[in-house]
Design a protein around this motif. Sequence first.
Motif, mmCIF file in Angstrom:
data_model
loop_
_atom_site.group_PDB
_atom_site.id
_atom_site.type_symbol
_atom_site.label_atom_id
_atom_site.label_comp_id
_atom_site.label_asym_id
_atom_site.label_seq_id
_atom_site.Cartn_x
_atom_site.Cartn_y
_atom_site.Cartn_z
ATOM 1 N N LYS A 143 10.045 3.729 -8.633
ATOM 2 C CA LYS A 143 10.920 2.685 -9.170
ATOM 3 C C LYS A 143 10.207 1.337 -9.254
ATOM 4 O O LYS A 143 10.518 0.518 -10.115
ATOM 5 N N CYS A 144 9.256 1.099 -8.338
ATOM 6 C CA CYS A 144 8.500 -0.156 -8.330
ATOM 7 C C CYS A 144 7.215 -0.066 -9.147
ATOM 8 O O CYS A 144 6.438 -1.019 -9.200
ATOM 9 N N ARG A 145 6.980 1.108 -9.760
ATOM 10 C CA ARG A 145 5.795 1.362 -10.584
ATOM 11 C C ARG A 145 4.492 1.160 -9.795
ATOM 12 O O ARG A 145 3.540 0.552 -10.275
ATOM 13 N N VAL A 146 4.483 1.691 -8.569
ATOM 14 C CA VAL A 146 3.280 1.684 -7.737
ATOM 15 C C VAL A 146 2.705 3.094 -7.743
ATOM 16 O O VAL A 146 3.383 4.042 -7.337
ATOM 17 N N ASP A 147 1.494 3.226 -8.232
ATOM 18 C CA ASP A 147 0.788 4.504 -8.240
ATOM 19 C C ASP A 147 0.224 4.706 -6.834
ATOM 20 O O ASP A 147 -0.851 4.186 -6.507
ATOM 21 N N LEU A 148 0.959 5.429 -5.990
ATOM 22 C CA LEU A 148 0.589 5.555 -4.575
ATOM 23 C C LEU A 148 -0.825 6.073 -4.328
ATOM 24 O O LEU A 148 -1.544 5.485 -3.520
ATOM 25 N N PRO A 149 -1.269 7.146 -4.969
ATOM 26 C CA PRO A 149 -2.639 7.601 -4.683
ATOM 27 C C PRO A 149 -3.688 6.521 -4.964
ATOM 28 O O PRO A 149 -4.605 6.319 -4.178
ATOM 29 N N GLN A 150 -3.526 5.801 -6.065
ATOM 30 C CA GLN A 150 -4.476 4.731 -6.388
ATOM 31 C C GLN A 150 -4.322 3.551 -5.438
ATOM 32 O O GLN A 150 -5.317 2.940 -5.027
ATOM 33 N N ALA A 151 -3.091 3.238 -5.062
ATOM 34 C CA ALA A 151 -2.854 2.152 -4.103
ATOM 35 C C ALA A 151 -3.483 2.485 -2.749
ATOM 36 O O ALA A 151 -4.046 1.607 -2.090
ATOM 37 N N VAL A 152 -3.404 3.750 -2.342
ATOM 38 C CA VAL A 152 -4.013 4.173 -1.075
ATOM 39 C C VAL A 152 -5.527 4.000 -1.142
ATOM 40 O O VAL A 152 -6.146 3.507 -0.183
ATOM 41 N N ARG A 175 -7.228 1.867 -2.944
ATOM 42 C CA ARG A 175 -7.526 0.427 -2.864
ATOM 43 C C ARG A 175 -7.323 -0.100 -1.447
ATOM 44 O O ARG A 175 -8.138 -0.863 -0.934
ATOM 45 N N LYS A 176 -6.240 0.323 -0.800
ATOM 46 C CA LYS A 176 -5.934 -0.151 0.550
ATOM 47 C C LYS A 176 -6.971 0.334 1.550
ATOM 48 O O LYS A 176 -7.386 -0.406 2.451
ATOM 49 N N MET A 177 -7.414 1.591 1.429
ATOM 50 C CA MET A 177 -8.439 2.105 2.339
ATOM 51 C C MET A 177 -9.750 1.328 2.170
ATOM 52 O O MET A 177 -10.434 1.050 3.151
ATOM 53 N N ALA A 178 -10.086 0.952 0.943
ATOM 54 C CA ALA A 178 -11.290 0.150 0.707
ATOM 55 C C ALA A 178 -11.161 -1.216 1.388
ATOM 56 O O ALA A 178 -12.106 -1.693 2.027
ATOM 57 N N LEU A 179 -9.983 -1.832 1.275
ATOM 58 C CA LEU A 179 -9.747 -3.109 1.957
ATOM 59 C C LEU A 179 -9.826 -2.944 3.473
ATOM 60 O O LEU A 179 -10.405 -3.799 4.167
ATOM 61 N N ASN A 180 -9.229 -1.871 4.003
ATOM 62 C CA ASN A 180 -9.260 -1.636 5.447
ATOM 63 C C ASN A 180 -10.687 -1.463 5.955
ATOM 64 O O ASN A 180 -11.030 -1.920 7.043
ATOM 65 N N ARG A 181 -11.526 -0.795 5.173
ATOM 66 C CA ARG A 181 -12.934 -0.626 5.566
ATOM 67 C C ARG A 181 -13.642 -1.975 5.654
ATOM 68 O O ARG A 181 -14.499 -2.185 6.505
ATOM 69 N N LEU A 182 -13.281 -2.908 4.770
ATOM 70 C CA LEU A 182 -13.864 -4.245 4.826
ATOM 71 C C LEU A 182 -13.315 -5.037 6.025
ATOM 72 O O LEU A 182 -14.063 -5.745 6.698
ATOM 73 N N LYS A 183 -12.011 -4.931 6.268
ATOM 74 C CA LYS A 183 -11.387 -5.646 7.387
ATOM 75 C C LYS A 183 -11.828 -5.111 8.733
ATOM 76 O O LYS A 183 -11.936 -5.858 9.696
ATOM 77 N N TYR A 184 -11.999 -3.807 8.800
ATOM 78 C CA TYR A 184 -12.297 -3.137 10.061
ATOM 79 C C TYR A 184 -13.599 -2.334 9.964
ATOM 80 O O TYR A 184 -13.566 -1.104 10.017
ATOM 81 N N PRO A 185 -14.742 -2.992 9.854
ATOM 82 C CA PRO A 185 -15.994 -2.227 9.787
ATOM 83 C C PRO A 185 -16.205 -1.472 11.102
ATOM 84 O O PRO A 185 -16.040 -2.031 12.183
ATOM 85 N N ALA A 186 -16.561 -0.211 10.984
ATOM 86 C CA ALA A 186 -16.710 0.641 12.174
ATOM 87 C C ALA A 186 -17.688 0.040 13.170
ATOM 88 O O ALA A 186 -17.487 0.154 14.382
ATOM 89 N N SER A 187 -18.714 -0.640 12.684
ATOM 90 C CA SER A 187 -19.715 -1.215 13.589
ATOM 91 C C SER A 187 -19.131 -2.314 14.471
ATOM 92 O O SER A 187 -19.639 -2.572 15.559
ATOM 93 N N LYS A 188 -18.029 -2.955 14.026
ATOM 94 C CA LYS A 188 -17.410 -4.026 14.812
ATOM 95 C C LYS A 188 -16.208 -3.559 15.628
ATOM 96 O O LYS A 188 -15.926 -4.114 16.680
ATOM 97 N N VAL A 189 -15.475 -2.597 15.122
ATOM 98 C CA VAL A 189 -14.177 -2.276 15.716
ATOM 99 C C VAL A 189 -14.127 -0.955 16.475
ATOM 100 O O VAL A 189 -13.095 -0.609 17.030
ATOM 101 N N HIS A 190 -15.215 -0.229 16.499
ATOM 102 C CA HIS A 190 -15.222 1.104 17.103
ATOM 103 C C HIS A 190 -14.647 1.073 18.518
ATOM 104 O O HIS A 190 -15.127 0.353 19.382
ATOM 105 N N GLY A 191 -13.574 1.815 18.741
ATOM 106 C CA GLY A 191 -12.964 1.933 20.060
ATOM 107 C C GLY A 191 -12.061 0.779 20.447
ATOM 108 O O GLY A 191 -11.566 0.729 21.572
ATOM 109 N N SER A 192 -11.779 -0.146 19.545
ATOM 110 C CA SER A 192 -10.953 -1.309 19.859
ATOM 111 C C SER A 192 -9.690 -1.310 19.003
ATOM 112 O O SER A 192 -9.712 -0.897 17.849
ATOM 113 N N ALA A 193 -8.597 -1.811 19.568
ATOM 114 C CA ALA A 193 -7.327 -1.877 18.842
ATOM 115 C C ALA A 193 -6.990 -3.298 18.400
ATOM 116 O O ALA A 193 -5.862 -3.571 18.005
#
Length: 176
Positions: free
Chosen positions: A139-148, A150-168
Amino acid sequence: MMATNGNGLKDDVSTISTNGGSKVFAKSHSTVVNGAATETSSQNGVAVQLQRFTFSPEPTIEDIRRMQAEFTDERNWNQFHQPRNLLLAMVGEVGEVSELFQWRGEVADGLPDWTEAEREQLAHELSDVLIYLVELAEKCRVDLPQAVLRKMALNRLKYPASKVHGSAKKYTEYKD
């Protein structure tokens, strides 16, 4: 890092933390049967079997969207399925999922202490959440697979494994 070998199995390098220590397993292979992937890893020649859950390939999100659209069309319910109403219905269903976990304390992966009836009830409630989410996205015209993606790419930038490994910590708490 993940790659597929010639047998359709995935080669992987896994890290498993146990009681504060972590072990790196090389040469991991996984196969998927009925939603559960069995991974065989070896370290120093010792084989270890791990279970990692996977979803079945069907139905796709688009299949679910199509089935729900047909369901609502057959009942003339589109007049009621506006974004706000769908969101509120989804929140109500999330509340029903929460009820199933309420007063249980921590629950182990795989729900080993749950009865088959409790697992089936959870499956029903999670399905309701997914159905409303997919219809809301439609209904909101959001293509969920494509949005996911894009969001995963952003999350990888926000939370680089080298900085966040094992931390919440939240990404705003990390220093560059």
